[in-house]
Enzyme design. Structure first.
Site, mmCIF file in Angstrom:
data_model
loop_
_atom_site.group_PDB
_atom_site.id
_atom_site.type_symbol
_atom_site.label_atom_id
_atom_site.label_comp_id
_atom_site.label_asym_id
_atom_site.label_seq_id
_atom_site.Cartn_x
_atom_site.Cartn_y
_atom_site.Cartn_z
ATOM 1 N N LEU A 1 0.814 -1.206 0.000
ATOM 2 C CA LEU A 1 0.000 0.000 0.000
ATOM 3 C C LEU A 1 0.854 1.264 0.000
ATOM 4 C CD1 LEU A 1 -2.823 -0.888 2.575
ATOM 5 C CD2 LEU A 1 -2.990 -0.834 0.073
ATOM 6 N N GLY A 2 2.075 1.165 0.485
ATOM 7 C CA GLY A 2 2.950 2.327 0.531
ATOM 8 C C GLY A 2 4.337 1.946 0.988
ATOM 9 N N GLY B 1 7.981 3.908 2.465
ATOM 10 C CA GLY B 1 8.658 5.121 2.888
ATOM 11 C C GLY B 1 10.101 4.856 3.243
ATOM 12 N N ARG B 2 10.760 5.896 3.732
ATOM 13 C CA ARG B 2 12.169 5.780 4.077
ATOM 14 C C ARG B 2 12.360 4.817 5.240
ATOM 15 N NH1 ARG B 2 15.249 11.249 5.463
ATOM 16 N NH2 ARG B 2 14.707 11.594 3.272
ATOM 17 N N GLY C 1 9.943 2.426 6.504
ATOM 18 C CA GLY C 1 9.200 1.180 6.536
ATOM 19 C C GLY C 1 8.242 1.078 5.364
ATOM 20 N N ARG C 2 7.370 0.093 5.425
ATOM 21 C CA ARG C 2 6.391 -0.114 4.362
ATOM 22 C C ARG C 2 5.050 -0.468 4.977
ATOM 23 N NH1 ARG C 2 7.541 -6.096 1.710
ATOM 24 N NH2 ARG C 2 7.727 -7.262 3.683
ATOM 25 N N VAL C 3 3.982 -0.235 4.195
ATOM 26 C CA VAL C 3 2.626 -0.580 4.609
ATOM 27 C C VAL C 3 2.081 -1.592 3.617
ATOM 28 C CG1 VAL C 3 0.309 0.272 5.081
ATOM 29 C CG2 VAL C 3 2.300 1.712 5.601
ATOM 30 N N LYS D 1 1.753 -1.997 9.052
ATOM 31 C CA LYS D 1 2.965 -1.203 8.880
ATOM 32 C C LYS D 1 4.131 -1.967 9.463
ATOM 33 C CE LYS D 1 5.115 3.293 9.214
ATOM 34 N NZ LYS D 1 4.934 4.742 9.458
ATOM 35 N N ASP E 1 4.831 16.255 10.837
ATOM 36 C CA ASP E 1 5.214 15.623 9.569
ATOM 37 C C ASP E 1 4.098 15.734 8.537
ATOM 38 O OD1 ASP E 1 7.026 14.369 7.916
ATOM 39 O OD2 ASP E 1 6.506 12.344 8.563
#
Length: 356
Positions: A68-69, A71-72, A74-76, A91, A183
């Site tokens: 689903l996503g 990032g720097r 981690g991941r979802v 997550k 953020d």
């Protein structure tokens, strides 16, 4: 859009001296008290959550469906519970780059925020596997807000006020608990439907109690409030306040209305920011900065309050509600209402693009 710059924080809530100047982010006694209470409550939740982490590999409990996503940090993933068959978002944060404390902070903040329509719902399940920490939330399947912002155009007609109202409500809820989000950017706003009518705030890895001491370590970005770019009022850093989120909300809304950043960094040597400061000092039409062409007077007033360079005079996030129902963008021959036509393109040279 660029990621948020790295920062170094002192994790205990810090106090501003009684003589701290308001323009440097000084805290009132009430603000300090609320931040200290939030810090103590969060520490208590983290201590309890440490004892209740489920020791298991993710694949043993959940079927991985699709990403689903990413990032720097981690991941979802979209996952299915192997026994119940329910869809969940997971997550996952690798241990190689995430401490147990950092994981617990994000996990517990999500739980503490509880049920709010503008915040992704967290479930009270934390996992520790051999290589990662993970927690579960409700799945939001239409991506993040950045994919709905067309470079040099912005969000679809009518979307900006809806998004603004929902984010302001989510941030007010968070601020009411003594927390500062820190953020806010389109990548951390998840979209619940294809028409971009409902959005939810996600990713609380940078959220801290009000008054936590903060020092900017990386270069400033458009979302960085100008008080973070100046020498901190205390040796250990700046005591953070909700005004940091108000500034970031103003930048996000500008991007949503124009498809451009208002500036690269909020420093006088940035030409677009310098033009903005000159326009604030004498708001005559000939001095109107190019990126601001196409915005209606209501948007000027709203953004002018959220983007006040003086933190003590900056309007709170809830001021968004004062401008709902009024046009925020202009179009040729008139003004665009909430369901009007596309406004003019933003005037900045740098459009908003995914992955910047």
């Amino acid at each position: 859009m660029p990621d948020k710059p790295s920062v170094e924080t002192k994790e205990e809530a810090g106090a501003a001296e009684n003589g701290a100047e308001e323009d440097l982010g000084g805290l009132t006694p009430e603000e300090l008290r609320q931040g200290q209470e939030a810090a103590l409550a969060l520490e208590g939740m983290m201590a309890l959550s440490t004892q209740s982490l489920v020791q298991a590999e993710v694949e043993d409990l959940y079927q991985l469906e699709r990403p689903l996503g990413q990032g720097r940090y981690g991941r979802v993933l979209l996952v299915t519970h192997r026994q119940k068959g329910t869809f969940l978002a997971l997550k996952q944060l690798p241990k190689a780059s995430t401490s147990l404390r950092s994981f617990l902070q994000e996990f517990c903040v999500g739980l503490w925020l509880g049920s709010h329509p503008g915040i992704v719902a967290a479930y009270g399940i934390g996992l520790e596997s051999a290589d990662s920490y993970s927690f579960l939330t409700e799945p939001v399947l239409h991506g993040d807000l950045i994919s709905f912002i067309k470079p040099k155009v912005g969000l679809p007609p009518g979307a900006a006020p809806r998004v603004a109202a929902q984010l302001a409500g989510a941030l007010e809820h968070l601020h009411g608990l003594g927390l500062v989000y820190r953020d806010l950017k389109p990548e951390n706003v998840l979209v619940c439907d294809a028409a971009c009518r409902r959005v939810k705030l996600a990713d609380f890895g940078h959220t801290r109690p009000r008054g936590t001491l903060l020092r900017l370590a990386g270069p400033p970005l458009p979302y960085t409030a100008p008080e973070l770019c100046a020498p901190p009022p205390l040796p250990a850093g700046l005591p953070i306040r909700p005004g940091l989120d108000a500034w970031a909300l103003g930048v996000l809304l500008f991007c949503g209305l124009t498809g451009c950043f208002p500036w690269d960094r909020p420093l006088p040597d940035d030409p677009f920011y310098g033009d903005f400061l000159a326009w604030r000092a004498e708001p005559r039409a000939p001095l109107r900065p190019r990126p601001w062409l196409g915005l209606a007077p209501a948007a000027d007033a709203l953004l002018g309050g959220l983007l006040d360079p003086r933190p003590g005079d900056r309007r709170p996030v809830g001021s968004v509600t004062e401008y709902l129902g009024r046009p925020w963008r202009l179009r040729e021959g008139g003004e665009e209402g909430e369901e009007g036509e596309e406004g003019e393109e933003g005037g900045g040279e740098r459009g908003v693009e995914e992955g910047e």
